[in-house]
Enzyme design. Structure first.
Site, PDB file in Angstrom:
ATOM      1  N   ASN A  51      18.379  47.815  16.860  1.00  0.00           N
ATOM      2  CA  ASN A  51      18.331  48.206  15.245  1.00  0.00           C
ATOM      3  C   ASN A  51      18.491  46.846  14.353  1.00  0.00           C
ATOM      4  O   ASN A  51      17.794  47.029  13.421  1.00  0.00           O
ATOM      5  CB  ASN A  51      19.627  49.007  15.161  1.00  0.00           C
ATOM      6  CG  ASN A  51      20.853  48.341  15.489  1.00  0.00           C
ATOM      7  OD1 ASN A  51      20.946  47.731  16.487  1.00  0.00           O
ATOM      8  ND2 ASN A  51      21.932  48.716  14.705  1.00  0.00           N
ATOM      9  N   GLY A  67      26.067  47.934  21.628  1.00  0.00           N
ATOM     10  CA  GLY A  67      25.376  48.959  21.907  1.00  0.00           C
ATOM     11  C   GLY A  67      25.939  50.067  21.917  1.00  0.00           C
ATOM     12  O   GLY A  67      27.101  50.348  21.329  1.00  0.00           O
ATOM     13  N   GLU A 108      30.932  45.622  20.655  1.00  0.00           N
ATOM     14  CA  GLU A 108      30.711  46.295  19.407  1.00  0.00           C
ATOM     15  C   GLU A 108      29.920  47.523  19.839  1.00  0.00           C
ATOM     16  O   GLU A 108      28.856  47.401  20.155  1.00  0.00           O
ATOM     17  CB  GLU A 108      30.256  45.142  18.391  1.00  0.00           C
ATOM     18  CG  GLU A 108      30.203  45.847  16.974  1.00  0.00           C
ATOM     19  CD  GLU A 108      28.984  46.177  16.440  1.00  0.00           C
ATOM     20  OE1 GLU A 108      28.965  47.581  16.356  1.00  0.00           O
ATOM     21  OE2 GLU A 108      28.425  45.475  16.019  1.00  0.00           O
ATOM     22  N   CYS A 139      25.035  50.472  13.090  1.00  0.00           N
ATOM     23  CA  CYS A 139      26.336  50.861  13.885  1.00  0.00           C
ATOM     24  C   CYS A 139      27.336  51.433  12.710  1.00  0.00           C
ATOM     25  O   CYS A 139      28.310  51.886  13.073  1.00  0.00           O
ATOM     26  CB  CYS A 139      26.918  49.877  14.686  1.00  0.00           C
ATOM     27  SG  CYS A 139      27.145  48.132  14.015  1.00  0.00           S
TER      28      CYS A 139
END
Length: 485
Positions: free
Chosen positions: A154, A231, A253, A287
Site C-alpha cells: 500500500n 502487513g 506493524e 493501516c
C-alpha cells in the site's frame, strides 16, 4: 541522469540478476492491467545467498567511519529529490497511487532517510559507574548484524524505506522482501537509489519471491537477528512465532480498525474534513486509515449529511489525472472482498447512505450507517473506500465503542477543547491518538506503532535506533581485583 530501468532483475549479492525460481511473475498496473515488467522470482537458495552476503558485507560496513556512512544517506536524499517526477510516476503506475499520495509517500521516504543519516553519529558508548573498585563499565551500542525486512503493497516505498534506511545507517546489512505486486517501488527502486548513492555492494539485497515458494526460509534463517514486518495481523502472528523459535526480535506493524471519535462539542465541519481525508486518502488502503466514525447523537445527522456530501464530491478515476483523489485498489480480489463485506453488513442491519460505483479496480466511496459496532464493515479493517458511521449517547459509551476492537494502531478524537480531547485520547487503547485531526499521521521523529493485535515495537526516530541495534557491556578491571577466594 538516465531513467532507472531493468525492472526484470533481482538485486542479490551486489549484482542485478535473475532469480532462481522457475516462476515468472507479471507486475501489472492496477488501473489498466498493463504489464509493467516480467520478473523471474527468487527461491530459497537466493534467500540464503542474500543473507550470507549481507552478513559478510556487514562486518566491513560496521567499521566504516560514521561521517562516510552518513554521506551515503545524504546522497540518497539528493537522488530522491532529483528523481522526484520519475519516482512519483513509478508509484502511480505500479501502486495505483494518485499524484497527491505518491508525492506524500516520497516526502516520507526523504524524511526518514534524513533522520537515518544521523544514526551513524548516534552509535555511541556510555561509561557507567561500577560497584567494584577500579572497574570501568562501558556500554556500547552495536548493530544487530543483519535485518530482514518484509513490506506491503500500500505504501511500498515508504514502508520499506522506514526500516531499510535506519537499519543500514545503524551499521546493519539488510535483505528486503517487498510485496511482489509492488516489487519495483517497494524494493528494486530503493536498491537503485542506494547503489547510485554509493552504498557498498552486498550490503542491501532485494528478494522478489512468492511466499508460497520460499515459505518460512526468509524469517527462520539464523543469520538475521531482527525481522521487520508490516502487513496483516494473521501473517504477523506467524512471523512472531517463527522468530521466537530462533530467538530473534520481531518488529511488527500490523492491522488496524481505527476509530474517529467525534464528541458532542466538536466542530462538525472540521470533523468532516478530517474524516474525509483520514478515510479516503489512498482509497483507504492505509493501516492508519479511519475505519469507524463514532459520532455523538446530538450532531450525528448533521455529520452524516455533510460527510456523504463531501465524499460524493471526491474525484475518482485514472490516477495519472492529478485532480483525482481516489484511484484503483491494488487488485480485483480486494474489490471482491470489500463488496462481500458490505453485503454482509447490510444483512446485519447497516444502511448504505452512499452507494459507490465500481469500475474495474476503481471504487468510489461507500458510506454506511449502523446503530451498533457489530456490523461487518465496523468489525473488519476494510482497507478500501468504505466508511461506517455509528452514533453514541455518552462519552464513556463512545470510548467503549472506540475500544471495542482487538486492534489498537491509530485513532483520532475531535473535541471542542484540546485538553478534553487529550483526556479522552488517554482512554483509547491505541499506540497513536490524534486530537482534532485524523488518524493518518506519520513523522520521522515520533514513535510509530500499535497496541493489542496491531503489533510490537516502534518505528521512527530514536525508537528505530533501538529496534535495529543491541547493547554490549564491556568492563575493564584497571587494577588487580581482590576476590573472596
Amino acid at each position: 541522469m538516465n531513467t532507472y530501468s531493468d525492472w526484470n532483475l533481482q538485486y542479490i549479492g551486489g549484482e542485478w540478476r535473475e532469480g532462481n525460481s522457475t516462476t515468472m511473475y507479471e507486475n501489472k498496473n492496477p488501473y489498466n492491467d498493463d504489464i509493467i515488467s516480467t520478473i523471474k522470482l527468487a527461491n530459497k537458495n537466493d534467500v540464503q545467498e542474500a543473507y550470507t552476503a549481507a552478513q559478510k558485507a556487514q562486518s566491513e560496513w560496521e567499521s566504516v567511519n560514521a561521517f562516510q556512512k552518513a554521506e551515503v544517506f545524504e546522497k540518497a536524499i539528493a537522488i530522491m529529490k532529483a528523481r522526484r517526477d520519475e519516482i512519483c510516476e513509478l508509484l502511480i503506475k505500479e501502486t495505483g497511487s494518485t499524484y497527491a499520495k505518491a508525492s506524500v509517500e516520497l516526502d516520507f521516504c526523504i524524511s526518514i532517510t534524513r533522520e537515518a543519516a544521523s544514526f551513524p553519529m548516534r552509535m555511541v558508548a556510555e561509561i557507567v559507574p561500577s560497584l567494584i573498585p577500579n572497574k570501568e563499565n562501558r556500554v556500547f551500542r552495536r548493530p544487530v548484524g543483519v535485518v530482514g525486512v518484509i513490506s506491503p503493497f500500500n505504501f511500498p516505498m515508504y514502508l520499506s524505506m522506514r526500516s531499510v534506511a535506519p537499519a543500514l545507517a545503524a551499521g546493519n546489512g539488510v535483505v528486503l522482501k517487498p510485496d511482489k505486486q509492488t516489487a519495483i517501488s517497494g524494493g528494486l527502486l530503493i536498491a537503485k537509489i542506494f547503489e547510485e548513492a554509493g552504498l557498498p555492494a552486498g550490503l542491501l539485497h532485494v528478494i522478489v519471491a512468492s511466499s508460497s515458494e520460499i515459505e518460512d526460509s526468509f524469517t527462520e534463517n539464523p543469520i538475521p537477528r531482527v525481522i521487520s514486518f508490516t502487513g496483516s495481523t494473521q501473517t504477523g502472528l506467524h512471523i512472531a512465532q517463527v522468530c521466537a523459535r530462533t530467538m530473534k526480535k520481531a518488529a511488527l506493524e500490523l492491522g488496524g480498525n481505527n476509530p474517529l471519535l467525534v464528541l458532542e462539542d466538536a466542530d462538525v465541519e472540521r470533523s468532516v474534513q478530517s474524516a474525509i481525508y483520514g478515510k479516503f486518502f489512498h482509497n483507504g488502503q492505509i493501516c492508519m486509515a479511519i475505519n469507524r466514525i463514532i459520532v455523538h447523537e446530538s450532531i450525528y445527522e448533521t455529520f452524516v449529511e455533510q460527510f456523504v456530501k463531501a465524499a460524493n464530491m471526491l474525484k475518482v478515476g485514472d490516477p495519472r489525472d492529478h485532480s483525482n483523489m481516489i484511484g484503483p485498489l491494488i487488485n480485483k480480489q480486494a474489490v471482491e472482498r470489500i463488496t462481500e463485506t458490505i453485503t454482509k453488513a447490510k444483512q446485519e442491519g447497516a444502511q448504505v447512505v452512499l452507494e459507490g460505483q465500481i469500475n474495474g479496480n476503481v471504487m468510489s466511496p461507500f458510506v454506511l450507517t449502523s446503530n451498533t459496532n457489530d456490523v461487518a464493515t465496523a468489525q473488519h479493517e476494510m482497507f478500501g473506500p468504505v466508511a461506517t458511521i455509528i452514533p453514541f449517547k455518552t462519552e464513556q459509551e463512545g470510548i467503549a465503542i472506540a475500544n471495542d476492537s482487538p486492534y489498537g494502531l491509530s485513532a483520532a478524537v475531535h473535541a471542542g477543547s484540546i485538553e478534553k480531547g487529550v483526556q479522552v485520547a488517554k482512554q483509547i487503547v491505541s499506540g497513536m491518538v490524534h486530537v482534532n485531526d485524523q488518524s493518518v499521521n506519520d513523522e520521522p521523529l515520533i514513535a510509530f506503532g500499535g497496541e493489542k493485535m496491531s503489533g510490537l515495537g516502534r518505528f521512527g526516530g530514536k525508537w528505530s535506533l533501538e529496534e535495529f541495534t543491541t547493547l554490549q557491556w564491556i568492563s575493564t578491571q584497571n587494577e588487580p581485583r581482590e576476590y573472596p577466594f
